[in-house]
Scaffold this motif. Sequence first.
Motif, mmCIF file in Angstrom:
data_model
loop_
_atom_site.group_PDB
_atom_site.id
_atom_site.type_symbol
_atom_site.label_atom_id
_atom_site.label_comp_id
_atom_site.label_asym_id
_atom_site.label_seq_id
_atom_site.Cartn_x
_atom_site.Cartn_y
_atom_site.Cartn_z
ATOM 1 N N GLY A 1 -36.202 -13.943 16.641
ATOM 2 C CA GLY A 1 -36.612 -15.174 17.306
ATOM 3 C C GLY A 1 -38.109 -15.406 17.172
ATOM 4 O O GLY A 1 -38.563 -16.530 16.937
ATOM 5 N N TYR B 1 -39.697 -18.702 14.961
ATOM 6 C CA TYR B 1 -40.559 -19.753 15.514
ATOM 7 C C TYR B 1 -41.996 -19.646 15.025
ATOM 8 O O TYR B 1 -42.740 -20.627 15.071
ATOM 9 C CB TYR B 1 -40.490 -19.736 17.045
ATOM 10 C CG TYR B 1 -39.208 -20.319 17.554
ATOM 11 C CD1 TYR B 1 -39.066 -21.687 17.749
ATOM 12 C CD2 TYR B 1 -38.098 -19.509 17.795
ATOM 13 C CE1 TYR B 1 -37.867 -22.234 18.180
ATOM 14 C CE2 TYR B 1 -36.897 -20.050 18.231
ATOM 15 C CZ TYR B 1 -36.791 -21.408 18.424
ATOM 16 O OH TYR B 1 -35.601 -21.949 18.826
ATOM 17 N N ASP C 1 -34.405 -16.044 22.576
ATOM 18 C CA ASP C 1 -35.322 -16.904 23.333
ATOM 19 C C ASP C 1 -36.541 -16.125 23.818
ATOM 20 O O ASP C 1 -37.639 -16.686 23.914
ATOM 21 C CB ASP C 1 -34.591 -17.535 24.519
ATOM 22 C CG ASP C 1 -35.277 -18.808 25.001
ATOM 23 O OD1 ASP C 1 -35.460 -19.729 24.176
ATOM 24 O OD2 ASP C 1 -35.638 -18.886 26.191
ATOM 25 N N ARG D 1 -38.864 -16.192 20.936
ATOM 26 C CA ARG D 1 -39.508 -17.508 20.872
ATOM 27 C C ARG D 1 -40.623 -17.628 21.905
ATOM 28 O O ARG D 1 -41.728 -18.093 21.608
ATOM 29 C CB ARG D 1 -38.468 -18.610 21.119
ATOM 30 C CG ARG D 1 -39.056 -20.017 21.175
ATOM 31 C CD ARG D 1 -38.192 -20.944 21.994
ATOM 32 N NE ARG D 1 -38.003 -20.462 23.362
ATOM 33 C CZ ARG D 1 -38.921 -20.596 24.305
ATOM 34 N NH1 ARG D 1 -40.085 -21.148 24.056
ATOM 35 N NH2 ARG D 1 -38.681 -20.142 25.532
#
Length: 264
Positions: free
Chosen positions: A15, A19, A111, A114
């Motif tokens: 993640g 990103y 997440d 991220r």
Amino acid sequence: MRGLLGCYPHLAVAGFRRYSTYRSAALAALTTNSAFGLMRIAVLLGVLGSQSEVAGYDSGRIASYVWLGQGLLGVILLWGGHELTERVRSGDVAIDLSRPWNLQLALLAEDYGRAGFAMLIRFVPPMTIGALLFDLHWPQRASTWALFGLSVVLAVTMSFAMRFLLSLSAFWLLDARGVQAMYGILGGIVSGLTVPLAFFPDWAQAALWWTPFPSLLQNTIDVFVERGDPFLLLAHQTLWTVMILAVGQFALRAAERKLVVQGG
């Protein structure tokens, strides 16, 4: 089991890497956030006027409130982050559900990655700009930094849990964009992004305390500026985070039973 648990840290790293490739978008968002931060602080300092403080916020706390909000907005991801909705609509979620993992935990791990990248590119720069231009209120107790870090983790988890539930609603609504748009509109107000919730009437503050929304942003900011009991704020975040994650697990189980691939 050990191999299954070991996949989640790798998903967090993935993640982060995913990103980190969107540097131009992150820079554009940083510029926009900083511009809005300057406008917001002008308005709120105007509200303060000649008063020393309003609802427990002096000029330093207001400055910190604004720049923390602008910085944490990209970390918490109050708006966006609904890729799962599109996978439900396309039917690709069937592949996700067939993998040997818990889908909620897998997406949460990603997440976290991220959010880790967002802390570097979306949180640190706005706080630096705010510190250079304004006299921010910094934590006076060393323990506050650790409590703030924990609060950020809880806020990220809470935001994910809420977005996960909204995305799962596509199993029943087929098109969840309506509820997601409504969440985006109301979320900025009731989470404390637009103005501090302390500026609300007493009855509204009391009502919002019985909802998860202050845990998205306001509690984390209050922990940093040392306004209120930090342990009570963290307890509120922890309780709601656990509850929303649990509801997400029940909804996921129901969605698995209802799985219908549109178009075939």
